[in-house]
Design an enzyme around this catalytic site. Sequence first.
Site, mmCIF file in Angstrom:
data_model
loop_
_atom_site.group_PDB
_atom_site.id
_atom_site.type_symbol
_atom_site.label_atom_id
_atom_site.label_comp_id
_atom_site.label_asym_id
_atom_site.label_seq_id
_atom_site.Cartn_x
_atom_site.Cartn_y
_atom_site.Cartn_z
ATOM 1 N N GLN A 1 -10.107 -8.565 10.500
ATOM 2 C CA GLN A 1 -10.539 -8.068 9.189
ATOM 3 C C GLN A 1 -9.481 -8.321 8.096
ATOM 4 O O GLN A 1 -9.810 -8.380 6.921
ATOM 5 C CB GLN A 1 -10.764 -6.578 9.375
ATOM 6 C CG GLN A 1 -11.292 -5.811 8.228
ATOM 7 C CD GLN A 1 -11.250 -4.329 8.566
ATOM 8 O OE1 GLN A 1 -11.736 -3.911 9.608
ATOM 9 N NE2 GLN A 1 -10.655 -3.546 7.702
ATOM 10 N N THR B 1 4.560 1.138 1.270
ATOM 11 C CA THR B 1 5.347 0.332 0.322
ATOM 12 C C THR B 1 5.637 1.119 -0.954
ATOM 13 O O THR B 1 6.762 1.131 -1.462
ATOM 14 C CB THR B 1 4.553 -0.942 -0.053
ATOM 15 O OG1 THR B 1 4.192 -1.603 1.140
ATOM 16 C CG2 THR B 1 5.355 -1.864 -0.959
ATOM 17 N N GLY C 1 -8.797 0.737 8.775
ATOM 18 C CA GLY C 1 -8.746 1.552 7.560
ATOM 19 C C GLY C 1 -7.787 2.720 7.727
ATOM 20 O O GLY C 1 -7.771 3.633 6.918
ATOM 21 N N GLY D 1 0.811 -1.221 0.000
ATOM 22 C CA GLY D 1 0.000 0.000 0.000
ATOM 23 C C GLY D 1 0.843 1.270 0.000
ATOM 24 O O GLY D 1 1.935 1.300 -0.587
ATOM 25 N N ASP E 1 -7.088 -1.175 3.100
ATOM 26 C CA ASP E 1 -7.699 0.134 3.369
ATOM 27 C C ASP E 1 -8.315 0.783 2.124
ATOM 28 O O ASP E 1 -9.128 1.689 2.231
ATOM 29 C CB ASP E 1 -6.651 1.107 3.941
ATOM 30 C CG ASP E 1 -6.019 0.589 5.218
ATOM 31 O OD1 ASP E 1 -6.637 -0.261 5.878
ATOM 32 O OD2 ASP E 1 -4.908 1.036 5.553
HETATM 33 O O1 F6P Z 1 -2.869 -0.548 6.389
HETATM 34 C C1 F6P Z 1 -3.508 -1.708 6.800
HETATM 35 C C2 F6P Z 1 -3.840 -1.655 8.262
HETATM 36 O O2 F6P Z 1 -4.501 -2.860 8.612
HETATM 37 C C3 F6P Z 1 -4.665 -0.443 8.716
HETATM 38 O O3 F6P Z 1 -6.040 -0.601 8.459
HETATM 39 C C4 F6P Z 1 -4.333 -0.405 10.183
HETATM 40 O O4 F6P Z 1 -4.517 0.894 10.717
HETATM 41 C C5 F6P Z 1 -2.889 -0.803 10.211
HETATM 42 O O5 F6P Z 1 -2.653 -1.559 9.022
HETATM 43 C C6 F6P Z 1 -2.490 -1.647 11.382
HETATM 44 O O6 F6P Z 1 -1.111 -1.823 11.331
HETATM 45 P P1 F6P Z 1 -0.348 -2.999 12.060
HETATM 46 O O7 F6P Z 1 -0.737 -4.290 11.383
HETATM 47 O O8 F6P Z 1 1.084 -2.680 11.876
HETATM 48 O O9 F6P Z 1 -0.814 -3.013 13.481
#
Ligand code: F6P
Length: 322
Positions: free
Chosen positions: A254, A104, A169, A101, A126
């Site tokens: 999710q 990256t 998100g 995303g 997201d």
């Molecule tokens: O970007 C994807 C995501 O799942 C977001 O929705 C969320 O805020 C974040 O990554 C969570 O990050 P991590 O997996 O590093 O806790």
Amino acid sequence: MKVAVLTSGGDAPGMNAAIRAVVRAGIGQGWSMYGVRHGYAGLMAGNFRPLGARDVGEIMQLGGTVLGSARSPEFKTVDGRRKAIREMNKEGIDALVAIGGNGTQTGSHELAAMEFPVVGVASTVDNDLYGSDITIGVDTALNVALEAIDRLKVTASSHGRAFLVELMGRDCGYVALMAGIAGGAEAIVIPEVETDPEDVANEIRRAYKRGKPHALIVVAEGARYNAAGLAAFFKEHEQRLGFDLRVTVLGHVQRGGTPTYADRMLGTRLGAEAIHQIARGNTGVLVGIRQGELAATPLGEVVAGKKQLDTSLLELAGILAK
Ligand code: F6P
């Protein structure tokens, strides 16, 4: 030609289909393909392994990423990126495919700016990445969210309760908005639209007055009044509002799960397209879907652009909740 592929940032269902397509389409070109373990962190560590067609068999139906992923603060530094390029040169890698995303693709852009041939593949649950109308993983994440919502509505109806579900998100409300509409929520709270908690409470009160057996609020984690904020407000005003609220934060649930048909197909199309772009010598781009067609957008445009959410759908959600 030697081409490497990595997955970086938050994993997304469908990434494995993209890895498989990159590897097999690359082999189709007669190239040698390499996988990088754990994203940009693995790139800096020279963590490469050759991938043949059989190595990517039976992975398409798996969630997550078989290559592993990471968030790498070191890669954000010039030294970190130089280290990565050194490792790729040592291994004789000619081009890189980076599946992920915003974070990256910011990294891809930086690598491209340092003259390393790289193609990004749009992947994030997201759906907040400029350059692709839809990204790998969103469809599965939405279906997981909907299953949770449907289940909560069953128990909410049995008890006449109000439920609040918080969806991930980051600072984008796409998933909450779409899941809220498809899940029949009475109220949807997203970061893109300032929401007064009193209005949310009124929506719920009105839903009960209309004879609804339950009330459901879907909120995005990035909203000012997310689960924690709304729960605190409802608790503080419980007596006056006349109902209490049960809160579910779906979180990383999710992001897991078996990729849907849509995500397998999207991963497959975008992975193969990344190889086509490299074969054409068109690097420094993100491959995605725009207006239903495969599209390659310059990475500079991707990192500078901001994807717009159609917030008019909130009005539709309000009408349909009646
Ligand atoms: O970007 C994807 C995501 O799942 C977001 O929705 C969320 O805020 C974040 O990554 C969570 O990050 P991590 O997996 O590093 O806790």
